[in-house]
Design a protein around this motif. Structure first.
Motif, PDB file in Angstrom:
ATOM      1  N   ASP A  78     -16.389  -7.293  -1.126  1.00 26.75           N
ATOM      2  CA  ASP A  78     -15.524  -6.528  -0.357  1.00 26.75           C
ATOM      3  C   ASP A  78     -14.761  -6.157   1.144  1.00 26.75           C
ATOM      4  N   ALA A  79     -15.863  -7.596   1.177  1.00 24.00           N
ATOM      5  CA  ALA A  79     -14.961  -7.663   2.793  1.00 24.00           C
ATOM      6  C   ALA A  79     -13.518  -8.121   2.125  1.00 24.00           C
ATOM      7  N   ASP A  80     -13.392  -8.638   1.271  1.00 26.80           N
ATOM      8  CA  ASP A  80     -11.974  -9.493   0.815  1.00 26.80           C
ATOM      9  C   ASP A  80     -11.253  -8.226   0.191  1.00 26.80           C
ATOM     10  N   ASN A  86      -6.023  -3.695   3.997  1.00 25.18           N
ATOM     11  CA  ASN A  86      -5.197  -3.951   5.065  1.00 25.18           C
ATOM     12  C   ASN A  86      -3.741  -4.686   5.614  1.00 25.18           C
ATOM     13  N   ASN A  87      -3.387  -4.697   4.102  1.00 25.01           N
ATOM     14  CA  ASN A  87      -2.468  -5.722   4.062  1.00 25.01           C
ATOM     15  C   ASN A  87      -1.042  -5.369   4.024  1.00 25.01           C
ATOM     16  N   ALA A  88       0.163  -4.788   5.168  1.00 26.69           N
ATOM     17  CA  ALA A  88       0.848  -3.992   4.834  1.00 26.69           C
ATOM     18  C   ALA A  88       2.197  -4.641   4.004  1.00 26.69           C
ATOM     19  N   VAL A 101      -8.954  -8.292  -9.120  1.00 27.11           N
ATOM     20  CA  VAL A 101     -10.265  -8.856  -8.530  1.00 27.11           C
ATOM     21  C   VAL A 101     -11.412  -9.298 -10.075  1.00 27.11           C
ATOM     22  N   THR A 102     -11.349  -8.194 -11.241  1.00 25.96           N
ATOM     23  CA  THR A 102     -11.955  -8.105 -12.069  1.00 25.96           C
ATOM     24  C   THR A 102     -10.854  -8.937 -12.953  1.00 25.96           C
TER      25      THR A 102
END
Length: 193
Positions: A78-80, A86-88, A101-102
């Protein structure tokens, strides 16, 4: 018809980045697990957006998703997800990040069954379209529907039949270059005619 005398589809005719992608990369065979996983991921991110947007952001996507290493992305937490949101530099869509991810985890689970490449390429049709005009190019096929269903059955998401048709075009599984295109037949999989 472009100023260099070569005919390209409208999406690749004006923008130099798209033109280079069309002339060099689009429609060429991709058979590696990592290469296919990246293409599936980027096709999912493209849904509802222009391919130009995704192509311009591809370097940032590669950096953000560990060069689309299925092993690394499958271990994301979840942190990733929050880091990615937050990566513009990338498309910040929670569902599409979750899908990436899935799909990495689903890719790993296919290794015991021959792998992602074998599964995807097992859906190669016996023939390819032979479009004379851009209106002749389909956006889905029985094979893209079957690939979509198979992938979904293996745990993949964001792999609808239209998206899978675009994947099949991008990786050279089908050749939808117009019959008079300088790119027709360049994949080495299908004849030019």
């Amino acid at each position: 018809m472009c100023e260099d005398g070569l005919s390209r589809p409208p999406w690749a005719a004006v923008d130099p980045l798209l033109r280079a992608y069309y002339d060099i990369e689009w429609g060429m065979p991709v058979r590696t697990e990592q290469g296919l996983y990246e293409r599936i991921s980027l096709e999912a991110f493209q849904a509802g957006l222009s391919w130009a947007t995704i192509l311009r952001k591809r370097p940032a996507f590669r950096e953000a998703f560990d060069n689309f290493s299925p092993d690394k992305v499958a271990a994301y937490t979840d942190a990733d997800t929050e880091r990615l949101l937050n990566n513009a530099g990338i498309v910040r869509n929670r569902q599409k990040i979750h899908a990436t991810v899935t799909n990495a985890r689903a890719t790993l689970s296919l290794r015991d069954e021959g792998g992602l490449s074998a599964l995807v390429w097992s859906h190669q049709p016996a023939d390819t379209p032979r479009p004379r005009t851009f209106d002749d190019i389909p956006t889905r096929s029985a094979e893209s529907l079957a690939l979509s269903k198979t992938l979904r059955g293996k745990g993949f998401v964001f792999v609808g039949p239209t998206t899978m048709y675009a994947l099949m075009e991008a990786i050279g599984m089908i050749d939808t270059h117009l019959l008079d295109s300088h790119r027709r037949g360049t994949s080495g999989i299908w004849p030019a005619a």
